[in-house]
Design a protein around this motif. Sequence first.
Motif, mmCIF file in Angstrom:
data_model
loop_
_atom_site.group_PDB
_atom_site.id
_atom_site.type_symbol
_atom_site.label_atom_id
_atom_site.label_comp_id
_atom_site.label_asym_id
_atom_site.label_seq_id
_atom_site.Cartn_x
_atom_site.Cartn_y
_atom_site.Cartn_z
ATOM 1 N N GLN A 5 58.458 39.449 38.999
ATOM 2 C CA GLN A 5 58.491 40.908 38.986
ATOM 3 C C GLN A 5 59.672 41.414 38.170
ATOM 4 N N LYS A 61 57.935 34.948 43.046
ATOM 5 C CA LYS A 61 57.302 36.239 42.809
ATOM 6 C C LYS A 61 58.338 37.300 42.441
ATOM 7 N N LYS A 104 58.644 41.139 34.603
ATOM 8 C CA LYS A 104 57.662 42.164 34.267
ATOM 9 C C LYS A 104 58.339 43.516 34.062
ATOM 10 N N ASN A 144 50.021 35.998 44.616
ATOM 11 C CA ASN A 144 49.500 36.806 45.728
ATOM 12 C C ASN A 144 48.290 36.131 46.378
ATOM 13 N N ASN A 145 47.412 35.570 45.560
ATOM 14 C CA ASN A 145 46.241 34.883 46.091
ATOM 15 C C ASN A 145 46.636 33.628 46.867
ATOM 16 N N SER A 147 51.733 39.224 34.720
ATOM 17 C CA SER A 147 50.872 39.889 35.710
ATOM 18 C C SER A 147 49.842 38.916 36.277
ATOM 19 N N ARG A 148 49.307 38.085 35.412
ATOM 20 C CA ARG A 148 48.331 37.079 35.870
ATOM 21 C C ARG A 148 48.957 36.129 36.887
ATOM 22 N N GLU A 149 50.196 35.709 36.616
ATOM 23 C CA GLU A 149 50.856 34.783 37.542
ATOM 24 C C GLU A 149 51.214 35.466 38.858
ATOM 25 N N ILE A 150 51.572 36.746 38.793
ATOM 26 C CA ILE A 150 51.841 37.494 40.032
ATOM 27 C C ILE A 150 50.574 37.559 40.877
ATOM 28 N N ASP A 151 49.441 37.814 40.232
ATOM 29 C CA ASP A 151 48.165 37.840 40.948
ATOM 30 C C ASP A 151 47.865 36.472 41.569
ATOM 31 N N SER A 152 48.160 35.409 40.816
ATOM 32 C CA SER A 152 47.919 34.060 41.335
ATOM 33 C C SER A 152 48.779 33.786 42.560
ATOM 34 N N ASN A 169 50.982 40.573 30.268
ATOM 35 C CA ASN A 169 49.696 40.157 30.828
ATOM 36 C C ASN A 169 49.797 38.769 31.458
#
Length: 231
Positions: free
Chosen positions: A147, A143, A150, A182-183, A175-180, A172
């Motif tokens: 970052q 992560k 990004k 985090n999930n 950002s999508r992978e960062i969201d993944s 984008n």
Amino acid sequence: MQHHNLPTEDLKTYGIIDEDLTFSKKLSADDIQKFLSGYTIVADNNKNRATFQLTDNNTQLKVIFLERDKSLSEILRNSKEKVQYTDIKDLTKSPDKWNIEKKAFIFDKENEKIVEFDFIKNAASLTAIIADKKDIQELNRYKIELQKLKNFLYDKIDQHPQIAKEISNDMNIVSREIDSVNNIAGDEKQMAKSGNSKIELNVNDKDLYEDANQMIEDEEQQQEEKRKFKR
């Protein structure tokens, strides 16, 4: 295929052909045929990488010099212990240009080999493999690297408005992978609280590396044949 129009002096300079105009013995017949068909020769040495490709009907040699922030030997050695992340700078571009790529090197224990992933081109596969390790520290390391990338891309948008759309597309993806991540991290914490650390991914875990390798091959087979080659 006719060879008389080849840029022989340039090819000799980089050791791709010898003084007698024969190709280096370090290249196989298949390597040579692919090179003459537009594929790229990749030469790695310590922190440096050079790529060679014939262009303009094989009359010109395109050479790109790259530099890693770590030596290849260090990356390969340490990747057997944990994932290695590295930035690669394109030295053929001026310092103010968009010239950084981020890579991850992961040891595939089953096949006993080290696989290279690009943070943009292989984003989904890379995230899936990192997640499959079920290691929260490794997930956090990944992560942090996402970052960093990004932030780098964000800075470059203002500097290069002419390619802002391309940079935004890459942002984008990151950002999508960062969201993944985090999930996944949230799921891991929840599982740990409930005493069950198993996480089901939306991928075929058994074939993670095979799927990733196939993706890489599909993306690059028309443009690049990666080949270790030293003068």
